[in-house]
Design a protein around this motif. Structure first.
Motif, PDB file in Angstrom:
ATOM      1  N   ALA A 123       0.849  -1.199   0.000  1.00 46.65           N
ATOM      2  CA  ALA A 123       0.000   0.000   0.000  1.00 46.65           C
ATOM      3  C   ALA A 123       0.879   1.241   0.000  1.00 46.65           C
ATOM      4  O   ALA A 123       1.937   1.266   0.641  1.00 46.65           O
ATOM      5  N   THR A 124       0.438   2.262  -0.714  1.00 46.07           N
ATOM      6  CA  THR A 124       1.171   3.515  -0.751  1.00 46.07           C
ATOM      7  C   THR A 124       0.192   4.683  -0.627  1.00 46.07           C
ATOM      8  O   THR A 124      -1.022   4.511  -0.701  1.00 46.07           O
ATOM      9  N   ASP A 125       0.754   5.868  -0.467  1.00 49.73           N
ATOM     10  CA  ASP A 125      -0.068   7.078  -0.426  1.00 49.73           C
ATOM     11  C   ASP A 125      -0.172   7.719  -1.802  1.00 49.73           C
ATOM     12  O   ASP A 125      -0.469   8.901  -1.926  1.00 49.73           O
ATOM     13  N   THR A 126       0.060   6.926  -2.855  1.00 52.05           N
ATOM     14  CA  THR A 126       0.001   7.439  -4.216  1.00 52.05           C
ATOM     15  C   THR A 126      -1.315   7.040  -4.881  1.00 52.05           C
ATOM     16  O   THR A 126      -2.080   6.236  -4.354  1.00 52.05           O
ATOM     17  N   PHE A 127      -1.537   7.564  -6.071  1.00 50.99           N
ATOM     18  CA  PHE A 127      -2.815   7.360  -6.759  1.00 50.99           C
ATOM     19  C   PHE A 127      -3.037   5.919  -7.175  1.00 50.99           C
ATOM     20  O   PHE A 127      -4.150   5.413  -7.105  1.00 50.99           O
ATOM     21  N   ALA A 128      -1.978   5.241  -7.627  1.00 52.60           N
ATOM     22  CA  ALA A 128      -2.182   3.905  -8.187  1.00 52.60           C
ATOM     23  C   ALA A 128      -1.099   2.905  -7.805  1.00 52.60           C
ATOM     24  O   ALA A 128      -1.025   1.835  -8.404  1.00 52.60           O
ATOM     25  N   VAL A 129      -0.266   3.225  -6.832  1.00 55.03           N
ATOM     26  CA  VAL A 129       0.914   2.431  -6.466  1.00 55.03           C
ATOM     27  C   VAL A 129       1.969   2.536  -7.565  1.00 55.03           C
ATOM     28  O   VAL A 129       3.131   2.830  -7.295  1.00 55.03           O
ATOM     29  N   GLU A 130       1.571   2.296  -8.817  1.00 53.52           N
ATOM     30  CA  GLU A 130       2.504   2.440  -9.930  1.00 53.52           C
ATOM     31  C   GLU A 130       2.437   3.843 -10.515  1.00 53.52           C
ATOM     32  O   GLU A 130       1.436   4.552 -10.370  1.00 53.52           O
ATOM     33  N   VAL A 131       3.507   4.244 -11.175  1.00 50.35           N
ATOM     34  CA  VAL A 131       3.601   5.589 -11.734  1.00 50.35           C
ATOM     35  C   VAL A 131       2.594   5.772 -12.874  1.00 50.35           C
ATOM     36  O   VAL A 131       2.289   4.838 -13.614  1.00 50.35           O
ATOM     37  N   LEU A 132       2.065   6.968 -12.960  1.00 53.66           N
ATOM     38  CA  LEU A 132       1.190   7.347 -14.060  1.00 53.66           C
ATOM     39  C   LEU A 132       1.684   8.653 -14.661  1.00 53.66           C
ATOM     40  O   LEU A 132       2.109   9.542 -13.918  1.00 53.66           O
ATOM     41  N   PRO A 133       1.604   8.794 -16.015  1.00 57.21           N
ATOM     42  CA  PRO A 133       1.214   7.784 -16.998  1.00 57.21           C
ATOM     43  C   PRO A 133       2.187   6.591 -16.998  1.00 57.21           C
ATOM     44  O   PRO A 133       3.305   6.695 -16.506  1.00 57.21           O
ATOM     45  N   VAL A 134       1.719   5.501 -17.583  1.00 58.18           N
ATOM     46  CA  VAL A 134       2.558   4.309 -17.683  1.00 58.18           C
ATOM     47  C   VAL A 134       3.816   4.645 -18.483  1.00 58.18           C
ATOM     48  O   VAL A 134       3.761   5.365 -19.492  1.00 58.18           O
ATOM     49  N   LEU A 135       4.942   4.130 -18.035  1.00 61.16           N
ATOM     50  CA  LEU A 135       6.192   4.391 -18.728  1.00 61.16           C
ATOM     51  C   LEU A 135       6.179   3.770 -20.128  1.00 61.16           C
ATOM     52  O   LEU A 135       5.681   2.653 -20.306  1.00 61.16           O
ATOM     53  N   PRO A 136       6.717   4.476 -21.119  1.00 61.31           N
ATOM     54  CA  PRO A 136       6.716   3.930 -22.483  1.00 61.31           C
ATOM     55  C   PRO A 136       7.529   2.651 -22.616  1.00 61.31           C
ATOM     56  O   PRO A 136       7.308   1.875 -23.552  1.00 61.31           O
ATOM     57  N   ASP A 137       8.461   2.423 -21.689  1.00 60.82           N
ATOM     58  CA  ASP A 137       9.259   1.190 -21.736  1.00 60.82           C
ATOM     59  C   ASP A 137       8.811   0.189 -20.675  1.00 60.82           C
ATOM     60  O   ASP A 137       9.602  -0.636 -20.210  1.00 60.82           O
ATOM     61  N   SER A 138       7.541   0.235 -20.304  1.00 56.85           N
ATOM     62  CA  SER A 138       6.998  -0.715 -19.335  1.00 56.85           C
ATOM     63  C   SER A 138       7.320  -2.144 -19.738  1.00 56.85           C
ATOM     64  O   SER A 138       7.247  -2.511 -20.918  1.00 56.85           O
TER      65      SER A 138
END
Length: 207
Positions: A123-138
């Motif tokens: 759990a994190t205090d961020t919007f989606a745990v993962e970075v947004l927008p999605v990285l182009p090299d995901s």
């Protein structure tokens, strides 16, 4: 959907078993100077929505003298929620419109960190745990094309790892820093929704 065909990992199954109750280690990654490294670097630039890496987690644990045990619920404080709540309305509006938020990079390294540490929740205090927008090299562009390479389905569906989003950890992190204690008992009680795929966390940390 009938209960007999509902996934045993749905929220009603968690609620029936009282939800996760585990030791909780908190990691403060809001400032590399206090928790994530020995350098006097500035705080995370949440307006830019930086991508975080598992190395940051390891550095925070080392700086705090903490370690993750099997079955832990891991909370990561980045300061994003507090920044968003206290920034000016124009910045909040622009952040929402651009869907930009600090979070972990979509990488197999992050999934491996969660798996290797055998955690029960992230759990994190961020919007989606993962970075947004999605990285182009995901790393998940091909396995999650419908989500533009997001790693939610990799973590939730494939690893069975619950994710906690938008947890306001500001006061909790401040108490951790004040006491020098970075673990506690954390309870999470999801709603009893048959077949549910998400729920308010109803989380309580006992210290």
């Amino acid at each position: 959907m009938s209960p007999t065909r509902t996934s045993p990992r749905a929220t009603h199954a968690w609620a029936s078993n009282c939800g996760p109750r585990h030791r909780w280690p908190d990691e403060d990654c809001s400032s590399t100077s206090t928790a994530c490294s020995a350098s006097a670097a500035p705080r995370l630039d949440h307006a830019a929505g930086p991508a975080l890496t598992p190395d940051l987690l390891d550095a925070a644990l080392d700086a705090q003298g903490s370690r993750v045990e099997d079955g832990d619920l891991v909370l990561v404080h980045t300061g994003w929620a507090q920044w968003y709540l206290t920034t000016d309305p124009a910045t909040r509006a622009e952040t929402r419109q651009s869907r930009r938020a600090t979070g972990f990079a979509q990488s197999r390294d992050f999934a491996a960190w969660c798996w290797d540490h055998r955690i029960a929740l992230m759990a994190t205090d961020t919007f989606a745990v993962e970075v947004l927008p999605v990285l182009p090299d995901s790393d998940f562009l091909h396995s999650a094309p419908e989500d533009a390479g997001m790693m939610h389905q990799e973590l939730i569906a494939k690893l069975g790892l619950p994710l906690g989003e938008l947890w306001n950890l500001t006061a909790l992190a401040a108490d951790c820093r004040a006491t020098g204690r970075w673990d506690s008992l954390l309870t999470v009680k999801p709603l009893h929704l048959t077949g549910g795929v998400g729920s308010p966390a109803n989380a309580t940390a006992l210290r």
